[in-house]
Every structure is written in structure tokens, then in C-alpha cells.
Design a protein around this motif. Structure first.
Motif, PDB file in Angstrom:
ATOM      1  N   ALA A  94       4.034  -4.195 -12.405  1.00 42.18           N
ATOM      2  CA  ALA A  94       4.862  -2.482 -12.744  1.00 42.18           C
ATOM      3  C   ALA A  94       5.718  -1.457 -11.947  1.00 42.18           C
ATOM      4  O   ALA A  94       6.943  -1.635 -11.997  1.00 42.18           O
ATOM      5  CB  ALA A  94       4.798  -1.870 -13.586  1.00 42.18           C
ATOM      6  N   LEU A  95       4.723  -1.546 -10.905  1.00 42.42           N
ATOM      7  CA  LEU A  95       5.204  -0.534  -9.664  1.00 42.42           C
ATOM      8  C   LEU A  95       6.839  -1.169  -8.797  1.00 42.42           C
ATOM      9  O   LEU A  95       7.786  -0.625  -8.576  1.00 42.42           O
ATOM     10  CB  LEU A  95       3.993   0.140  -8.768  1.00 42.42           C
ATOM     11  CG  LEU A  95       4.895   0.528  -7.481  1.00 42.42           C
ATOM     12  CD1 LEU A  95       3.906   1.679  -7.824  1.00 42.42           C
ATOM     13  CD2 LEU A  95       4.263  -0.547  -6.209  1.00 42.42           C
ATOM     14  N   MET A  96       6.192  -2.633  -8.765  1.00 41.73           N
ATOM     15  CA  MET A  96       7.025  -3.010  -7.906  1.00 41.73           C
ATOM     16  C   MET A  96       8.955  -3.124  -8.154  1.00 41.73           C
ATOM     17  O   MET A  96       9.651  -2.921  -8.365  1.00 41.73           O
ATOM     18  CB  MET A  96       6.702  -4.101  -6.899  1.00 41.73           C
ATOM     19  CG  MET A  96       7.472  -5.061  -6.107  1.00 41.73           C
ATOM     20  SD  MET A  96       7.911  -4.008  -4.843  1.00 41.73           S
ATOM     21  CE  MET A  96       6.796  -3.602  -3.893  1.00 41.73           C
ATOM     22  N   SER A  97       8.144  -3.920  -9.579  1.00 38.03           N
ATOM     23  CA  SER A  97       9.538  -4.529 -10.040  1.00 38.03           C
ATOM     24  C   SER A  97      10.491  -3.047 -11.160  1.00 38.03           C
ATOM     25  O   SER A  97      11.439  -3.028 -10.479  1.00 38.03           O
ATOM     26  CB  SER A  97       9.122  -5.347 -11.340  1.00 38.03           C
ATOM     27  OG  SER A  97       8.844  -4.859 -12.104  1.00 38.03           O
ATOM     28  N   VAL A 198      -0.749  -1.640  -1.153  1.00 45.56           N
ATOM     29  CA  VAL A 198       0.140  -2.222  -0.249  1.00 45.56           C
ATOM     30  C   VAL A 198       1.452  -2.337  -0.809  1.00 45.56           C
ATOM     31  O   VAL A 198       2.127  -2.580  -0.009  1.00 45.56           O
ATOM     32  CB  VAL A 198      -0.584  -3.285   0.214  1.00 45.56           C
ATOM     33  CG1 VAL A 198       0.738  -4.030   0.710  1.00 45.56           C
ATOM     34  CG2 VAL A 198      -1.872  -3.507   0.728  1.00 45.56           C
ATOM     35  N   GLY A 199       1.288  -2.469  -2.538  1.00 43.64           N
ATOM     36  CA  GLY A 199       3.048  -2.733  -2.550  1.00 43.64           C
ATOM     37  C   GLY A 199       3.197  -1.152  -2.578  1.00 43.64           C
ATOM     38  O   GLY A 199       4.601  -1.186  -2.334  1.00 43.64           O
ATOM     39  N   PHE A 200       2.700  -0.087  -3.001  1.00 42.93           N
ATOM     40  CA  PHE A 200       3.533   1.585  -3.119  1.00 42.93           C
ATOM     41  C   PHE A 200       3.867   1.394  -1.696  1.00 42.93           C
ATOM     42  O   PHE A 200       4.838   2.526  -0.997  1.00 42.93           O
ATOM     43  CB  PHE A 200       2.408   2.320  -3.011  1.00 42.93           C
ATOM     44  CG  PHE A 200       2.591   3.681  -3.065  1.00 42.93           C
ATOM     45  CD1 PHE A 200       3.648   3.675  -4.109  1.00 42.93           C
ATOM     46  CD2 PHE A 200       2.007   4.590  -1.636  1.00 42.93           C
ATOM     47  CE1 PHE A 200       4.260   6.033  -3.972  1.00 42.93           C
ATOM     48  CE2 PHE A 200       2.884   5.577  -1.819  1.00 42.93           C
ATOM     49  CZ  PHE A 200       3.986   6.196  -2.946  1.00 42.93           C
ATOM     50  N   LYS A 201       3.245   0.571  -0.072  1.00 43.85           N
ATOM     51  CA  LYS A 201       3.582   1.428   0.740  1.00 43.85           C
ATOM     52  C   LYS A 201       4.355  -0.042   1.265  1.00 43.85           C
ATOM     53  O   LYS A 201       5.871   0.865   1.947  1.00 43.85           O
ATOM     54  CB  LYS A 201       2.296   0.883   1.826  1.00 43.85           C
ATOM     55  CG  LYS A 201       1.102   1.580   1.838  1.00 43.85           C
ATOM     56  CD  LYS A 201       1.280   2.583   1.816  1.00 43.85           C
ATOM     57  CE  LYS A 201       1.671   3.508   3.712  1.00 43.85           C
ATOM     58  NZ  LYS A 201       1.832   4.590   3.376  1.00 43.85           N
ATOM     59  N   LEU A 202       5.098  -0.429   0.531  1.00 37.63           N
ATOM     60  CA  LEU A 202       5.693  -1.378   0.965  1.00 37.63           C
ATOM     61  C   LEU A 202       7.446  -0.200  -0.217  1.00 37.63           C
ATOM     62  O   LEU A 202       8.501  -0.112   0.813  1.00 37.63           O
ATOM     63  CB  LEU A 202       6.409  -2.547   0.680  1.00 37.63           C
ATOM     64  CG  LEU A 202       7.380  -3.134   0.359  1.00 37.63           C
ATOM     65  CD1 LEU A 202       7.905  -3.993   1.510  1.00 37.63           C
ATOM     66  CD2 LEU A 202       7.195  -5.071  -0.321  1.00 37.63           C
ATOM     67  N   ILE A 203       7.514   0.412  -1.086  1.00 38.70           N
ATOM     68  CA  ILE A 203       8.127   0.882  -1.830  1.00 38.70           C
ATOM     69  C   ILE A 203       8.550   2.686  -0.937  1.00 38.70           C
ATOM     70  O   ILE A 203       9.523   2.730  -0.956  1.00 38.70           O
ATOM     71  CB  ILE A 203       8.137   0.969  -3.557  1.00 38.70           C
ATOM     72  CG1 ILE A 203       7.349   1.994  -3.334  1.00 38.70           C
ATOM     73  CG2 ILE A 203       8.193   0.201  -3.991  1.00 38.70           C
ATOM     74  CD1 ILE A 203       7.660   2.706  -5.020  1.00 38.70           C
ATOM     75  N   GLN A 204       7.364   3.142  -0.422  1.00 38.63           N
ATOM     76  CA  GLN A 204       7.550   3.788   0.778  1.00 38.63           C
ATOM     77  C   GLN A 204       8.682   3.462   1.896  1.00 38.63           C
ATOM     78  O   GLN A 204       9.196   4.463   1.868  1.00 38.63           O
ATOM     79  CB  GLN A 204       6.269   4.542   1.131  1.00 38.63           C
ATOM     80  CG  GLN A 204       6.159   5.729   1.473  1.00 38.63           C
ATOM     81  CD  GLN A 204       4.630   5.759   2.799  1.00 38.63           C
ATOM     82  OE1 GLN A 204       3.931   5.520   1.834  1.00 38.63           O
ATOM     83  NE2 GLN A 204       4.664   6.968   3.182  1.00 38.63           N
ATOM     84  N   LEU A 221       2.854   7.265  -9.293  1.00 40.32           N
ATOM     85  CA  LEU A 221       1.178   7.021  -8.354  1.00 40.32           C
ATOM     86  C   LEU A 221      -0.013   7.257  -9.673  1.00 40.32           C
ATOM     87  O   LEU A 221      -1.177   6.784  -9.742  1.00 40.32           O
ATOM     88  CB  LEU A 221       1.629   8.589  -7.798  1.00 40.32           C
ATOM     89  CG  LEU A 221       1.416   8.350  -6.132  1.00 40.32           C
ATOM     90  CD1 LEU A 221       1.744   9.669  -5.172  1.00 40.32           C
ATOM     91  CD2 LEU A 221       1.997   7.714  -5.572  1.00 40.32           C
ATOM     92  N   ASP A 222       1.258   7.494 -11.441  1.00 36.01           N
ATOM     93  CA  ASP A 222      -0.092   7.126 -11.856  1.00 36.01           C
ATOM     94  C   ASP A 222      -0.576   5.359 -11.684  1.00 36.01           C
ATOM     95  O   ASP A 222      -1.451   5.332 -12.181  1.00 36.01           O
ATOM     96  CB  ASP A 222       0.647   7.333 -13.543  1.00 36.01           C
ATOM     97  CG  ASP A 222       2.100   6.936 -13.821  1.00 36.01           C
ATOM     98  OD1 ASP A 222       2.346   6.337 -12.770  1.00 36.01           O
ATOM     99  OD2 ASP A 222       2.693   6.849 -14.717  1.00 36.01           O
ATOM    100  N   LEU A 223       0.064   4.333 -11.731  1.00 33.52           N
ATOM    101  CA  LEU A 223      -0.145   3.829 -11.787  1.00 33.52           C
ATOM    102  C   LEU A 223      -1.010   3.120 -10.336  1.00 33.52           C
ATOM    103  O   LEU A 223      -1.868   2.633 -10.560  1.00 33.52           O
ATOM    104  CB  LEU A 223       1.378   2.604 -11.140  1.00 33.52           C
ATOM    105  CG  LEU A 223       2.076   2.212 -12.120  1.00 33.52           C
ATOM    106  CD1 LEU A 223       3.361   1.317 -11.538  1.00 33.52           C
ATOM    107  CD2 LEU A 223       1.670   1.275 -13.909  1.00 33.52           C
ATOM    108  N   VAL A 224      -0.242   3.684  -9.305  1.00 30.15           N
ATOM    109  CA  VAL A 224      -1.739   3.416  -7.803  1.00 30.15           C
ATOM    110  C   VAL A 224      -3.083   3.736  -8.438  1.00 30.15           C
ATOM    111  O   VAL A 224      -3.972   3.279  -8.457  1.00 30.15           O
ATOM    112  CB  VAL A 224      -0.562   3.764  -7.169  1.00 30.15           C
ATOM    113  CG1 VAL A 224      -1.823   3.448  -5.455  1.00 30.15           C
ATOM    114  CG2 VAL A 224       0.671   3.774  -6.351  1.00 30.15           C
ATOM    115  N   ALA A 225      -2.992   5.585  -8.698  1.00 29.75           N
ATOM    116  CA  ALA A 225      -4.107   5.936  -9.042  1.00 29.75           C
ATOM    117  C   ALA A 225      -5.346   5.189 -10.102  1.00 29.75           C
ATOM    118  O   ALA A 225      -5.969   5.469  -9.693  1.00 29.75           O
ATOM    119  CB  ALA A 225      -4.076   7.103 -10.048  1.00 29.75           C
ATOM    120  N   THR A 226      -4.435   4.915 -11.541  1.00 30.44           N
ATOM    121  CA  THR A 226      -5.232   3.681 -12.426  1.00 30.44           C
ATOM    122  C   THR A 226      -5.617   2.519 -11.445  1.00 30.44           C
ATOM    123  O   THR A 226      -7.003   2.325 -11.573  1.00 30.44           O
ATOM    124  CB  THR A 226      -4.448   3.044 -13.072  1.00 30.44           C
ATOM    125  OG1 THR A 226      -3.220   4.168 -13.850  1.00 30.44           O
ATOM    126  CG2 THR A 226      -4.532   2.157 -14.571  1.00 30.44           C
TER     127      THR A 226
END
Length: 562
Positions: A94-97, A198-204, A221-226
């Protein structure tokens, strides 16, 4: 339970920190136990900031991953975002897409079917990519061991970027980029990210290419925290920052799908515990009962009415999951008793019609009951599939590695893993697993351990202490809720069993004129007899707040009584 009082930190260090922070000795004691020894570290702990996050380019292959995605967008390629069907995988997809779709339209998602494809990257998924002319697959929360799948994709002209956090094998796949901080030759400073992290680091890194700062990524970050909460990764370092801000987003401006889940609950402010026990199981239920894509659909939906429909559907999946979970747990417990296996070092059970979607939960329930490394098997196509769970301090992944000659494939972590084997291998595997565990486990690990942070007197328990401890949150591995012990307390005489079958224990405790302080012990109803006749007991507990009719009062949450 074994009660273990943590070693007392060095008093000089505690006194110095108490002076530097102007806090009392108990608070300084708790901080030093968590590795916080000076003002700067305490400031970072109590006031996490997004600027504390590491530069994503410190991760091996990050530059290659960014370059390949930028090229795909420039060349008008079709990008497939691929992820596992659990919470970590579906939140990562969901984050990456959603990040990519805000910039570029040719992006689709793919979650493998738990039942027809199994865990991780599948040949079927790669065939789907080929049939639909995808030339780049970004795999999240999986892929680190998919050597043959990545090679198969390469033959078809499909590139892979892998974002994983599981332990790599001796070889890594020949992908364009492999982002996994657990690679030995990756010098990324924080090793405990989840797959979504790790996906978050890529979008960062992708956002940095556009000149965007970290604040632009707050809504993700709601997705990352979950994912952090659900995957039970340490809430230390970078994960603590991500969880802290992610919880803020969940409680202030959650994405539409998470809001639709929360609105079914009657709760004002969610803690990390609520995320673990309320949000995560619902997201997980989609992949367990039907298909993980349902969870992705909910998490990327922006229309509230539609999100509500998705949330209701997922609520039904979760209700069905609970029913199956109860039934299968009962059948598994009966199997252990019938086979007289209570004295073994392991619990390994199998029934061909058990629902594959809940065997992981059942393995956790059996571990709670017998406190043994546990595997629950079911039939999956022409093979057997299992979920493994371990006890604290024992590495089940290493134990499975020692049984590799009777396993088809396996993967996972120290405390949770999955595997498949052939039916004819089952008896041999069960025997070998028992042998490996019985010869390598320290017998004391088969009794749950309760770590006690400090010994308290009841008169030290105040609303002020509660306020400070609340600031230690978010809690989780590496920063657990402090557990205290008080000796020689007595119940006021009104202790009683409450709840269904009086499973829980309600009481109020006093000592030397201090108190009474009300207390609740979940699943401690059987301990009621210890409190009769004003007996003195020792209690181990965490501090908690009880909300009732709009009133908030301090209470103890009892972990054990002796």
C-alpha cells in the motif's frame, strides 16, 4: 513463571542521570536499564524527531534501486509492486504503490494467494507480470531467498528490486538491487527495520531525488507504525521514531482505510497495543481467510464510503478467523494430550483439513499453553505447510536449519518461521526437530520468564509516576512496559473472579497503611485462593489506567502473584 529481577544499574550512573534530567531515582533507574545514560540520549528517547532517521543512501544498493525506478518512469515501463499477504507485506505494498501512483500511472499491485502460491515471490506472480508486460517488480517483505524466481524473471526480461528484512541465505538473488539491512555487507546503521520500514527507506530516497524532505512522507507513517507493531520488531532506534510519528498519524489523520477500521471501535486514542491487537488482526484476516489484496484495497482507498464497505468485509473475515482459530486450537490441544506429548521439548501437530490461514495463530496459542517451540502443520496442495513459533531465548530458525535435510523450504525469523515439506518427510522431521531442540535448548527456557525492572513500595505509585511512564511509549521489544514487584501486600478482602468463567482476578491491595490500589489480573482467576485469609503475597505488575464512565483512575495490571 520465573521471576527475574533485572540487574541494578550502576548507582553513580543513575544518580548522574537523575541530576541531569531533574527526575527521581526510579525514573533514572528505568532509563539506564534501557541504555539511556545522558541528557542527549534521554532527549532523543522522550522527544523522537524525524531528523533522527538515517540517510536512506547508507543502505547497500539504494542508489541502484532509485536509479532503476527513475529509469522505469522515464521509459514508461509497467511497474508491479509485489508483497507478502501478512500485515507487513500488505502495508508495504500500500505504501509503495500509493507513493508511486501519485507520480506515475503505470503501477499495479500483486499479493500472492496464501493457498495456491504460498509465501513470497511465486512463479505464478512472475507469469502474471510477463502476461501483463511488467518489466520491473518491486518485492516488499519477501524475495531475499527467491534465487530461482528472480533468475526465472530475468530470463523473461523482468527486473527485480527486493526490499526485505528477513535473514539472507548464503547467496542473494541476482536482482537489480537488494535492500536488506541484514545482509552482512550492508553497513546500514539500523538492522531491525520491518519490510514496510525498508520500503519506507526506498520512498524516502525517491522523495529526496525530488527535493522533498521527510515531512512530506508523514502521511505514510500510519502504515509503517502498523507494520512495526504487527511484526513485533524492536521499538528502538529508527523503529521508535517511525512508530512514534506513525501513532500520531493514526490518532490525528489516519488514511481513509485505517480510519474506517478505527471508527468501528469505541476508542479515543490508540496505543501500539491497540494497533497489535485491533488493527493488525483485521488487516491480517484478509490474507488468512480470503486474499491479501482485500487489505491493500482498504489501505489505498481514498473514498470513505467505499473504505467502510471494505472495512465491514474485513470485519467479517476477522470474525470467521476467530471461530476457526478457537476450533483448531482445541483440536490441536486434544492431539497433544491424546499422543501424550506434554512432556516433550516440542509441540508438533498436524491435521490435513486445518485452515492454512490460522495455523500461525494456533501455533502462538499452543506456545502460550505449553511454552515449547511449536509447529502446526496442515495440507497445502500435495505438500504439508507449517507455521513455527518459539519461546523467548530459543532460535527456531536455527533449529529448522539443522533439520534442513527433511524440509522442502523454510524462511523466517528467530521466533517465527514458515516451512513446507513432503508428507513422507513429516514423521522423520518431527523426530529430528524434537532431537535438535532437546539437545540444544536450555531447559529453563521452557518456563516463561518475567523480567522485573524494579522493586517498588505502594506509596511510590503516584499519578505523576504514571504520567512519566506513559512518556516511555511506544512500548515493544527493546522497550517493554516497565514491570514492577511489590512484596508482602495483602488484598483488602474483596478479591473476586470476574469475566467469563471468572477467568480474571479483581482485587485491591494494601501494605503498611499504603493503598488500597485497585488491580486486575487477566487470566489469573485461578490465583484467587492465594489471597484468602489476608495472606501476604508478592505481586508483579505494570502500571495502568482504568477508564470507566469517563473517569480515569490508576490501577495495577497484575502479571503474576506468588
Amino acid at each position: 513463571m520465573r521471576w527475574t529481577i533485572k540487574p541494578k544499574p550502576e548507582q553513580k550512573m543513575v544518580d548522574a542521570l537523575a541530576t541531569a534530567l531533574n527526575v527521581d531515582g526510579l525514573v533514572a533507574h528505568l532509563l539506564v536499564q534501557r541504555g539511556i545514560t545522558n541528557y542527549e540520549e534521554a532527549k532523543k528517547f522522550f522527544r523522537p524527531e524525524l531528523k533522527h532517521l538515517h540517510d536512506p543512501y547508507l543502505m547497500k544498493d539504494m542508489d541502484k534501486a532509485v536509479h532503476r525506478i527513475v529509469k522505469a518512469i522515464e521509459d514508461g515501463e509497467n511497474i508491479l509492486v509485489y508483497g507478502d499477504y501478512d500485515v507487513d507485506g500488505t502495508t508495504a505494498v500500500a505504501l509503495m504503490s500509493s507513493f508511486l501512483l501519485e507520480r506515475y500511472p503505470k503501477v499495479a499491485t500483486y499479493i500472492p494467494d496464501r493457498y495456491t502460491e504460498g509465501y513470497g515471490v511465486s512463479f505464478k506472480g512472475i507469469d502474471f507480470a510477463e502476461d501483463n508486460e511488467f518489466t520491473l517488480i518491486i518485492a516488499l517483505d519477501c524475495g531475499i531467498k527467491a534465487l530461482d524466481k528472480v533468475a526465472y524473471a530475468k530470463e523473461k526480461g523482468i527486473d527485480f528490486i527486493i526490499c526485505d528484512h528477513h535473514r539472507p541465505g548464503e547467496q542473494v538473488p541476482s536482482a537489480v538491487a537488494v535492500l536488506d539491512p541484514k545482509q552482512e555487507d550492508c553497513s546500514y546503521p539500523y538492522k531491525e527495520l520491518c519490510g514496510c520500514g525498508v520500503g519506507f527507506k526506498l520512498i524516502q530516497a525517491l522523495a529526496a531525488e525530488e527535493g522533498l524532505g521527510i515531512d512530506a512522507l508523514l502521511p505514510y507513517l500510519d502504515l509503517v507504525a502498523t507494520a512495526i507493531a504487527a511484526d513485533i520488531v524492536p521499538i528502538t532506534g529508527e523503529n521508535r521514531v517511525l512508530a512514534y510519528y506513525g501513532l500520531e498519524v493514526i490518532n490525528s489523520q489516519p488514511r481513509t482505510g485505517i480510519k474506517a477500521i478505527i471508527n468501528q471501535l469505541k476508542k479515543n486514542r490508540l496505543t501500539i497495543t491497540d494497533v497489535v491487537f485491533v488493527i493488525a488482526p483485521r488487516i491480517n484476516a484478509a490474507g488468512r481467510m480470503e486474499h491479501g489484496q482485500h487489505a491493500v484495497n482498504l489501505l489505498v482507498e481514498t473514498n470513505y464510503a467505499q473504505a467502510e464497505n471494505f472495512a465491514k468485509e474485513i470485519e467479517e473475515f476477522n470474525t470467521d478467523r476467530k471461530g476457526l482459530d478457537r476450533t483448531i486450537t482445541q483440536e490441536a490441544l486434544q492431539q497433544i494430550v491424546a499422543n501424550k506429548e506434554e512432556e516433550k521439548y516440542t509441540s508438533v501437530v498436524y491435521q490435513e483439513d486445518w485452515h492454512k490461514g490460522v495455523i500461525g495463530i494456533v501455533a502462538s496459542r499452543l506456545t502460550e499453553t505449553y511454552y515449547r517451540p511449536t509447529l502446526v502443520f496442515t495440507k497445502s496442495g500435495n505438500k504439508l505447510a507449517a507455521s513455527a513459533r518459539s519461546v523467548k531465548g530459543f532460535d527456531v530458525y536455527n533449529a529448522l536449519e539443522a533439520c534442513a535435510d527433511c524440509i522442502e523450504q523454510f524462511g523466517g525469523h528467530k521466533y517465527a518461521a514458515g516451512l513446507t515439506l513432503l508428507e513422507e518427510q513429516y514423521a522423520e522431521f518431527k523426530k529430528k526437530f524434537e532431537e535438535v531442540v532437546s539437545t540444544t535448548i536450555d531447559a529453563k527456557l521452557l518456563t516463561p520468564e518475567l523480567h522485573i525492572d524494579a522493586i517498588l513500595e505502594l506509596n511510590q505509585i503516584t499519578p505523576k509516576l504514571m504520567r512519566i511512564i506513559k512518556q516511555f511509549a511506544p512500548f515493544g521489544p527493546g522497550n517493554m512496559t516497565p514491570v514492577f514487584m511489590t512484596e508482602n501486600v495483602k488484598d483488602t478482602g474483596y478479591a473476586k473472579g470476574v469475566g467469563q468463567e471468572e477467568a480474571h482476578l479483581k482485587m485491591a491491595v494494601t501494605k503498611n497503611g499504603a493503598g488500597p490500589i485497585s488491580a486486575i489480573g487477566f487470566n489469573l482467576g485461578k490465583k484467587l485462593s492465594l489471597l484468602k485469609n489476608h495472606n501476604s503475597v508478592a505481586i508483579a505488575y505494570t502500571l495502568d489506567e482504568n477508564e470507566w464512565n469517563g473517569n480515569v483512575s490508576l490501577q495495577l495490571k497484575i502479571k503474576d502473584i506468588k
